[in-house]
Design an enzyme around this catalytic site. Structure first.
Site, short mmCIF file in Angstrom:
data_model
loop_
_atom_site.label_atom_id
_atom_site.label_comp_id
_atom_site.label_asym_id
_atom_site.label_seq_id
_atom_site.Cartn_x
_atom_site.Cartn_y
_atom_site.Cartn_z
N TYR A 4 0.83 -1.20 0.00
CA TYR A 4 0.00 0.00 0.00
C TYR A 4 0.86 1.24 0.00
O TYR A 4 2.07 1.18 0.23
CB TYR A 4 -0.95 0.00 1.20
CG TYR A 4 -0.29 0.30 2.53
CD1 TYR A 4 0.51 -0.65 3.17
CD2 TYR A 4 -0.46 1.53 3.16
CE1 TYR A 4 1.11 -0.37 4.39
CE2 TYR A 4 0.13 1.80 4.38
CZ TYR A 4 0.92 0.85 4.99
OH TYR A 4 1.52 1.13 6.20
N GLU A 31 12.04 2.55 14.30
CA GLU A 31 11.09 3.56 13.82
C GLU A 31 9.80 3.43 14.60
O GLU A 31 9.68 2.58 15.49
CB GLU A 31 10.84 3.39 12.32
CG GLU A 31 10.18 2.05 11.98
CD GLU A 31 9.92 1.87 10.49
OE1 GLU A 31 9.79 2.87 9.76
OE2 GLU A 31 9.83 0.70 10.06
N LEU A 46 11.22 1.46 7.27
CA LEU A 46 10.67 1.79 5.96
C LEU A 46 11.33 3.10 5.51
O LEU A 46 11.44 4.04 6.32
CB LEU A 46 9.15 1.99 6.07
CG LEU A 46 8.47 2.39 4.77
CD1 LEU A 46 8.33 1.18 3.85
CD2 LEU A 46 7.10 2.99 5.05
N1 PLP Z 1 7.51 3.84 8.92
C1 PLP Z 1 6.36 3.13 8.95
C2 PLP Z 1 6.34 1.80 9.62
C3 PLP Z 1 5.20 3.66 8.35
O1 PLP Z 1 4.06 2.96 8.36
C4 PLP Z 1 5.27 4.95 7.75
C5 PLP Z 1 4.09 5.56 7.12
O2 PLP Z 1 3.00 5.12 7.21
C6 PLP Z 1 6.48 5.64 7.77
C7 PLP Z 1 7.59 5.05 8.35
C8 PLP Z 1 6.60 7.00 7.13
O3 PLP Z 1 6.59 6.91 5.73
P1 PLP Z 1 6.08 8.10 4.80
O4 PLP Z 1 6.86 9.31 5.20
O5 PLP Z 1 6.41 7.64 3.42
O6 PLP Z 1 4.62 8.26 5.03
#
Ligand code: PLP
Length: 285
Positions: free
Chosen positions: A33, A182, A207
């Site tokens: 997603y 994170e 991520l």
């Molecule tokens: N880490 C995780 C586990 C996430 O689910 C998300 C976003 O939903 C992020 C980091 C941050 O990612 P982004 O800045 O692309 O929304």
């Protein structure tokens, strides 16, 4: 106004929108997603979201359901039909529908696509940012492939719930070596007393957030000193500031970790500045 969802080629009233019970997303969380911020009716940083989607699909050997440019058109259309000015658009792609069997379907099936969009109240985000959020820490218990933005989010669901039950907003995972990886749905950052921004490298354990990447690219122009390295909860508790980033949160100041105030227990000046400046560096489409 009723909400509209895109489901496998059709724009449907949400009340009529459904997927097959043998969709592998439903059966196995066999899907990926993206969540993209919508601001002023525009989608924020779509090229980066689409590139990450393509990577997630590739890592799981799920076919691209349509060219990325066509997916982008669908996402814009869902935002338009739902008249979202400020909010988020959600895209999910699963391996498709097949009789339940863990291995990939022997005969290729079409990946399934769902896109939804919803409005958010910008005042709520601003109020959260004005107060700052609290985080708790939890042992990392996710699979090692958290670089893939998979819909398999059960550990994240449990972590977020644990945070809520502890009166906090987010949970930060801590790996076996004692370092923060994170948040359950965000990337984690601190600002040292010397004014250096610190976040873990995206090589392992996190991520690669789109917000994280855009912010890192902005540091030079904003004259912010930056170090990519892991940090412990103890270092965070003794830091000048902390914050999280995510497409739906932008830059969100963190004011306490496991009940201990960070800095003076108020949102930090640098986190506030980064939040204000972020969209100067974002791409709108
Ligand atoms: N880490 C995780 C586990 C996430 O689910 C998300 C976003 O939903 C992020 C980091 C941050 O990612 P982004 O800045 O692309 O929304």
């Amino acid at each position: 106004m009723s909400r509209i969802a895109y489901v496998n080629g059709r724009y449907l009233d949400m009340r009529d929108a459904s997927v097959n019970i043998e969709d592998r997303g439903y059966q196995f969380a066999d899907g990926v997603y993206e969540v993209c911020e919508v601001r002023g009716g525009k989608l924020v940083d779509m090229p980066r979201h689409l590139a990450r989607l393509q990577r997630s699909l590739g890592e799981l050997r799920i076919k691209e359901p349509m060219p990325l440019a066509a997916l982008s058109v669908v996402m814009h259309e869902v935002v338009r039909r739902n008249r979202v000015n400020y909010g988020i658009v959600y895209l999910q792609v699963t391996r498709g529908v097949a009789r339940r069997d863990h291995g990939f379907p022997a005969a290729p099936v079409k990946p399934a696509v769902v896109v939804t969009a919803r409005s958010l109240d910008p005042a709520k985000g601003q109020a959260n940012a004005a107060h700052g959020i609290k985080v708790i820490t939890l042992p990392e218990n996710r699979w090692p492939r958290v670089d893939i933005k998979s819909t398999a989010l059960l550990p994240n669901v449990l972590a977020k719930q644990a945070a809520r039950e502890a009166g906090a907003y987010e949970a930060w995972y801590v790996d076996r070596d004692g370092y923060v990886t994170e948040g359950s749905s965000s990337n984690a950052w601190i600002v040292t007393k010397e004014g250096r921004v610190v976040t873990r490298s995206a090589d392992a354990g996190i991520l690669a957030g789109v917000t994280r990447a855009v912010l890192m690219d902005a540091f030079e122009a904003l004259q912010v000193r930056f170090e990519e390295r892991p940090f412990t909860p103890a270092e965070a508790a003794g830091a000048a500031e902390a914050f999280v980033t995510a497409s739906s949160q932008i830059v969100m100041p963190v004011v306490a970790i496991d009940g201990q105030p960070i800095g003076d227990g108020k949102p930090g000046a640098l986190a506030k500045r980064l939040r204000e400046q972020f969209h100067r560096f974002a791409v709108f489409s």
